[in-house]
Design a protein around this motif. Sequence first.
Motif, PDB file in Angstrom:
ATOM      1  N   UNK A  41      -4.129 -43.199  82.080  1.00 20.25           N
ATOM      2  CA  UNK A  41      -4.591 -43.256  83.466  1.00 20.25           C
ATOM      3  C   UNK A  41      -5.754 -42.307  83.706  1.00 20.25           C
ATOM      4  N   UNK A  42      -5.601 -41.058  83.337  1.00 21.44           N
ATOM      5  CA  UNK A  42      -6.669 -40.079  83.557  1.00 21.44           C
ATOM      6  C   UNK A  42      -7.717 -40.130  82.449  1.00 21.44           C
ATOM      7  N   UNK A  43      -7.306 -40.608  81.284  1.00 23.15           N
ATOM      8  CA  UNK A  43      -8.176 -40.610  80.098  1.00 23.15           C
ATOM      9  C   UNK A  43      -8.614 -39.183  79.730  1.00 23.15           C
ATOM     10  N   UNK A  44      -7.784 -38.216  80.113  1.00 19.24           N
ATOM     11  CA  UNK A  44      -8.038 -36.797  79.878  1.00 19.24           C
ATOM     12  C   UNK A  44      -6.912 -36.280  78.997  1.00 19.24           C
ATOM     13  N   UNK A  45      -7.197 -36.153  77.710  1.00 15.57           N
ATOM     14  CA  UNK A  45      -6.185 -35.768  76.724  1.00 15.57           C
ATOM     15  C   UNK A  45      -6.176 -34.262  76.528  1.00 15.57           C
ATOM     16  N   UNK A  46      -4.983 -33.690  76.562  1.00 15.70           N
ATOM     17  CA  UNK A  46      -4.821 -32.246  76.388  1.00 15.70           C
ATOM     18  C   UNK A  46      -3.809 -32.008  75.277  1.00 15.70           C
ATOM     19  N   UNK A  96      -5.167 -24.188  73.585  1.00 10.68           N
ATOM     20  CA  UNK A  96      -5.236 -25.362  74.456  1.00 10.68           C
ATOM     21  C   UNK A  96      -6.616 -25.998  74.310  1.00 10.68           C
ATOM     22  N   UNK A  97      -6.650 -27.312  74.216  1.00 11.76           N
ATOM     23  CA  UNK A  97      -7.915 -28.040  74.138  1.00 11.76           C
ATOM     24  C   UNK A  97      -7.799 -29.335  74.931  1.00 11.76           C
ATOM     25  N   UNK A  98      -8.925 -29.762  75.500  1.00  8.04           N
ATOM     26  CA  UNK A  98      -8.937 -30.988  76.296  1.00  8.04           C
ATOM     27  C   UNK A  98     -10.169 -31.813  75.971  1.00  8.04           C
ATOM     28  N   UNK A  99     -10.004 -33.134  76.034  1.00 12.67           N
ATOM     29  CA  UNK A  99     -11.105 -34.066  75.803  1.00 12.67           C
ATOM     30  C   UNK A  99     -10.897 -35.287  76.694  1.00 12.67           C
ATOM     31  N   UNK A 100     -11.978 -35.951  77.000  1.00 15.77           N
ATOM     32  CA  UNK A 100     -11.926 -37.141  77.845  1.00 15.77           C
ATOM     33  C   UNK A 100     -12.561 -38.308  77.102  1.00 15.77           C
ATOM     34  N   UNK A 101     -12.012 -39.487  77.305  1.00 20.38           N
ATOM     35  CA  UNK A 101     -12.646 -40.669  76.719  1.00 20.38           C
ATOM     36  C   UNK A 101     -13.775 -41.182  77.613  1.00 20.38           C
TER      37      UNK A 101
END
Length: 160
Positions: A41-46, A96-101
């Motif tokens: 939904x958010x396409x925000x992977x953590x 902690x790391x985050x990426x978005x598609x």
Amino acid sequence: MKKIQINSSATIFENLSELPKEDFDLMHCAIEARRKAYAPYSKFNVGAALLLNNGKIMTGNNQENAAYPSGMCAERVAIWKAGSEFPDMIVKKIAITAASSETEVNKPVGPCGACRQTLSEYEINQKQPIEIIFMGEIGQVVKTESLLSLLPFSFDSSYL
């Protein structure tokens, strides 16, 4: 009336390769966890990875749900997983790391407020600081010596 000043310090690394080996390895575990996140939904992977005092590394990633409030952040997945498997653990550090598609995340992404509150309880209870290391997908990496430096005036069980 009395005015006080609250200070917090952090170390900024220009990129992942500048990290000390233990932190570098832990962040790579967080990156692997991030790649397994369920975030349609958010396409925000953590992704998050905790290093325990027994040498074990526990990972977590965000898990979303169509009923949005039912999802869970990576940091809480990891800390609760560690707490359920190693109840007498000491958490030394968390990466902690985050990426978005949808877009490139090129600045550090710290833990959200709910995760800061949850992690602070572990830090307070263990009476030892938890180092926090966080980044986006690329770029700078931030490291603090204690979770409580990210959450001054924290709420804890002493108020209950």
